[in-house]
Scaffold this motif. Structure first.
Motif, PDB file in Angstrom:
ATOM      1  N   LEU A  60      39.876  41.686  46.137  1.00 21.26           N
ATOM      2  CA  LEU A  60      40.767  41.578  44.979  1.00 21.26           C
ATOM      3  C   LEU A  60      41.668  40.355  45.109  1.00 21.26           C
ATOM      4  CD1 LEU A  60      41.803  45.319  44.560  1.00 21.26           C
ATOM      5  CD2 LEU A  60      40.463  43.977  42.930  1.00 21.26           C
ATOM      6  N   PHE A  61      42.165  40.099  46.308  1.00 25.69           N
ATOM      7  CA  PHE A  61      43.007  38.930  46.569  1.00 25.69           C
ATOM      8  C   PHE A  61      42.229  37.650  46.252  1.00 25.69           C
ATOM      9  CE2 PHE A  61      45.020  35.770  49.344  1.00 25.69           C
ATOM     10  CZ  PHE A  61      46.370  35.995  49.107  1.00 25.69           C
ATOM     11  N   CYS A  62      40.957  37.596  46.673  1.00 28.55           N
ATOM     12  CA  CYS A  62      40.116  36.426  46.388  1.00 28.55           C
ATOM     13  C   CYS A  62      39.856  36.276  44.895  1.00 28.55           C
ATOM     14  CB  CYS A  62      38.793  36.533  47.141  1.00 28.55           C
ATOM     15  SG  CYS A  62      38.931  36.371  48.933  1.00 28.55           S
ATOM     16  N   VAL A  88      36.908  36.173  29.275  1.00 27.06           N
ATOM     17  CA  VAL A  88      37.613  37.093  30.182  1.00 27.06           C
ATOM     18  C   VAL A  88      37.275  38.543  29.826  1.00 27.06           C
ATOM     19  CG1 VAL A  88      39.898  37.993  30.784  1.00 27.06           C
ATOM     20  CG2 VAL A  88      39.483  35.523  30.778  1.00 27.06           C
ATOM     21  N   LEU A  89      37.314  38.864  28.544  1.00 28.97           N
ATOM     22  CA  LEU A  89      37.006  40.225  28.098  1.00 28.97           C
ATOM     23  C   LEU A  89      35.558  40.590  28.421  1.00 28.97           C
ATOM     24  CD1 LEU A  89      38.829  40.248  24.623  1.00 28.97           C
ATOM     25  CD2 LEU A  89      39.597  41.326  26.750  1.00 28.97           C
ATOM     26  N   TRP A  90      34.643  39.641  28.227  1.00 30.08           N
ATOM     27  CA  TRP A  90      33.233  39.893  28.509  1.00 30.08           C
ATOM     28  C   TRP A  90      32.998  40.130  29.996  1.00 30.08           C
ATOM     29  CZ3 TRP A  90      28.828  41.619  27.124  1.00 30.08           C
ATOM     30  CH2 TRP A  90      27.651  41.257  27.784  1.00 30.08           C
ATOM     31  N   ARG A  91      33.606  39.309  30.846  1.00 29.28           N
ATOM     32  CA  ARG A  91      33.458  39.489  32.296  1.00 29.28           C
ATOM     33  C   ARG A  91      34.028  40.823  32.734  1.00 29.28           C
ATOM     34  NH1 ARG A  91      35.193  34.603  36.020  1.00 29.28           N
ATOM     35  NH2 ARG A  91      33.756  35.673  37.411  1.00 29.28           N
ATOM     36  N   SER A  92      35.185  41.177  32.182  1.00 22.31           N
ATOM     37  CA  SER A  92      35.813  42.453  32.542  1.00 22.31           C
ATOM     38  C   SER A  92      34.919  43.618  32.136  1.00 22.31           C
ATOM     39  CB  SER A  92      37.189  42.575  31.868  1.00 22.31           C
ATOM     40  OG  SER A  92      38.020  41.484  32.202  1.00 22.31           O
ATOM     41  N   LEU A  93      34.400  43.556  30.913  1.00 25.11           N
ATOM     42  CA  LEU A  93      33.520  44.617  30.427  1.00 25.11           C
ATOM     43  C   LEU A  93      32.273  44.728  31.303  1.00 25.11           C
ATOM     44  CD1 LEU A  93      32.769  46.737  28.282  1.00 25.11           C
ATOM     45  CD2 LEU A  93      31.722  44.874  26.952  1.00 25.11           C
ATOM     46  N   ALA A  94      31.704  43.585  31.671  1.00 28.16           N
ATOM     47  CA  ALA A  94      30.501  43.594  32.508  1.00 28.16           C
ATOM     48  C   ALA A  94      30.776  44.275  33.841  1.00 28.16           C
ATOM     49  CB  ALA A  94      30.011  42.163  32.733  1.00 28.16           C
ATOM     50  N   LEU A  95      31.883  43.931  34.493  1.00 34.16           N
ATOM     51  CA  LEU A  95      32.223  44.531  35.785  1.00 34.16           C
ATOM     52  C   LEU A  95      32.475  46.030  35.649  1.00 34.16           C
ATOM     53  CD1 LEU A  95      34.558  41.719  37.155  1.00 34.16           C
ATOM     54  CD2 LEU A  95      32.370  42.421  38.147  1.00 34.16           C
ATOM     55  N   LEU A 179      37.045  48.848  39.217  1.00 36.18           N
ATOM     56  CA  LEU A 179      38.433  48.545  39.571  1.00 36.18           C
ATOM     57  C   LEU A 179      38.668  47.037  39.620  1.00 36.18           C
ATOM     58  CD1 LEU A 179      39.176  51.195  42.360  1.00 36.18           C
ATOM     59  CD2 LEU A 179      39.915  51.220  39.970  1.00 36.18           C
ATOM     60  N   ILE A 180      37.660  46.309  40.125  1.00 34.97           N
ATOM     61  CA  ILE A 180      37.772  44.840  40.128  1.00 34.97           C
ATOM     62  C   ILE A 180      37.853  44.323  38.697  1.00 34.97           C
ATOM     63  CG2 ILE A 180      36.543  42.695  40.654  1.00 34.97           C
ATOM     64  CD1 ILE A 180      35.452  44.067  43.156  1.00 34.97           C
ATOM     65  N   GLY A 181      37.049  44.912  37.804  1.00 39.53           N
ATOM     66  CA  GLY A 181      37.063  44.486  36.402  1.00 39.53           C
ATOM     67  C   GLY A 181      38.418  44.697  35.750  1.00 39.53           C
ATOM     68  N   TRP A 182      39.011  45.877  35.945  1.00 35.78           N
ATOM     69  CA  TRP A 182      40.333  46.141  35.366  1.00 35.78           C
ATOM     70  C   TRP A 182      41.400  45.225  35.967  1.00 35.78           C
ATOM     71  CZ3 TRP A 182      40.953  48.485  31.014  1.00 35.78           C
ATOM     72  CH2 TRP A 182      40.102  49.512  30.606  1.00 35.78           C
ATOM     73  N   SER A 183      41.359  45.012  37.275  1.00 41.93           N
ATOM     74  CA  SER A 183      42.352  44.149  37.928  1.00 41.93           C
ATOM     75  C   SER A 183      42.194  42.700  37.492  1.00 41.93           C
ATOM     76  CB  SER A 183      42.225  44.265  39.452  1.00 41.93           C
ATOM     77  OG  SER A 183      42.449  45.588  39.881  1.00 41.93           O
TER      78      SER A 183
END
Length: 395
Positions: A60-62, A88-95, A179-183
């Protein structure tokens, strides 16, 4: 408009590669026996910082450290802020989607075999998120879009079949990628709002850490609406977002001091932040145990007390002294990280189905640890080959 060369910071790629390698390692060691207890995750109520408990927050730090470079590079290439927001929204949704499918893989194993579920899931992920722009299909949008539609259809089919069989998809704790996607979503939005205003990023990072403390305290009663409104509207607890925001703050500081050629001051600042986080961890330990599962502030502060000095050390080695050769073996884990993460979801079900297991005596002590490390490096070398044939995922 003339294309702008993408900026990469060697130390960030190295940190991400090292973290991904260790994530493969810690995901492989739970079956080992006769190895030190501190290598594993601590139990929910165990007051311990296991080595495995530091890897996910390090990732998450990285992620946070990569945010400003990724967003600014897109803007430099002429993308509008609106299109960057969409990305950004697309990447978050994908994760989040990938996290949920991985989370439900064992739940749905009763309606289809674990092998079938995993292979269909990973195949769909690759169909949807392969970096087609680097392949022979880059100039064939009809073929690319058809493959993506097939991938989406496979995922929808999995959900429908599992639901028909009585095993409904659950969000649960959202899975690691979820969790990575939401963060990532939270941190990227903060950066888009603050944009290069380092002091506001630092203030935001401190506020998120305070929210983590507040979330673990009893200062706001559990039956008061503000706890749900302020502290629980994002999944995973504020510790995960705090790790990502700390990485964003570290990246802003790195860029600020590097631009002024004040590398010595940067290292000093990172070491001082590490000391501050250590003191904060000691103080927090008077009230909360060290627990990854409980998202305690103590876990947050002790991990950050490691990450900031470690980042300074890797930056000194990679960007100041230019000692980069040591990362060659693990480099693909830093540039094709998602592909590295996905391969075990092919290997484990296939090996279980075919009974491909090493002799039981090999899974003990130092020998078992070395085998797990070798496994991690083998996965990374397979990804190196996949990069060569241009079969990697990219969000």
């Amino acid at each position: 408009m003339k294309p702008t060369k993408t900026t990469r910071v060697a130390s960030i790629d190295a940190l991400r590669a090292l973290t991904m390698m260790l994530m493969l390692f810690v995901n492989d060691i739970p079956s080992l026996k006769g190895v030190p207890h501190w290598l594993f995750h601590a139990a929910a109520d165990e007051d311990m910082l296991g080595f495995s408990d530091t890897i996910f927050p390090a990732f998450l730090f990285c992620v946070g450290m990569s945010v400003p470079f990724a967003i600014d590079n897109r803007l430099k290439r002429g993308a509008s802020q609106f299109s960057v927001l969409g990305h950004v929204l697309w990447r978050s949704l994908a994760l989040i989607v990938m996290g949920l499918f991985i989370l439900n893989s064992h739940t749905c194993s009763e309606c289809m075999s674990y092998l079938s579920y995993s292979l269909l899931m990973v195949a769909a992920f690759f169909l949807i998120w392969t970096a087609y722009g680097n392949t022979v299909l880059k100039d064939k949008p009809v073929v690319v879009n058809t493959l993506k539609v097939i991938g989406v259809g496979v995922l929808v089919g999995i959900v429908v079949w599992c639901d028909y069989s009585g095993k409904h998809f659950e969000t649960g704790w959202w899975g690691i990628l979820g969790l990575i996607g939401w963060s990532y979503l939270f941190t990227a939005l903060i950066y888009l709002i603050c944009r290069r205003k380092m002091k506001w990023v630092l203030v935001a990072a401190v506020i998120v850490m305070l929210l983590c403390v507040l979330n673990s305290s009893s200062l706001i009663p559990h039956d008061w609406f503000a706890r749900n409104l302020i502290l629980s509207f994002l999944p995973g607890g504020w510790a995960e977002h705090a790790f990502c925001m700390a990485g964003l703050a570290a990246s802003m500081l790195l860029r600020y001091y590097k631009g002024r050629e004040a590398n010595g001051r940067l290292i000093t600042v990172f070491l001082l932040i590490g000391v501050v986080m250590l003191v904060a961890g000691i103080c927090a330990h008077q009230y909360w145990i060290i627990s990854k599962i409980q998202d305690t502030p103590t876990w947050l502060f002790y991990c950050l007390a490691i990450f900031f000095p470690l980042t300074a050390a890797v930056y000194w080695l990679m960007d100041i002294k230019q000692h980069t050769s040591w990362t060659w073996l693990i480099a693909p884990a830093g540039t094709a990280t998602l592909t590295c993460y996905m391969l075990p979801y092919v290997w484990y079900p296939v090996s279980d189905a075919l009974g491909l297991h090493l002799p039981e005596g090999w899974w003990y002590g130092v020998v078992g640890i070395l085998i797990s490390l070798a496994y991690s490096l083998i996965v990374i070398q397979i990804v190196r080959w996949m990069q060569h044939i241009r079969l990697v995922m990219k969000l």
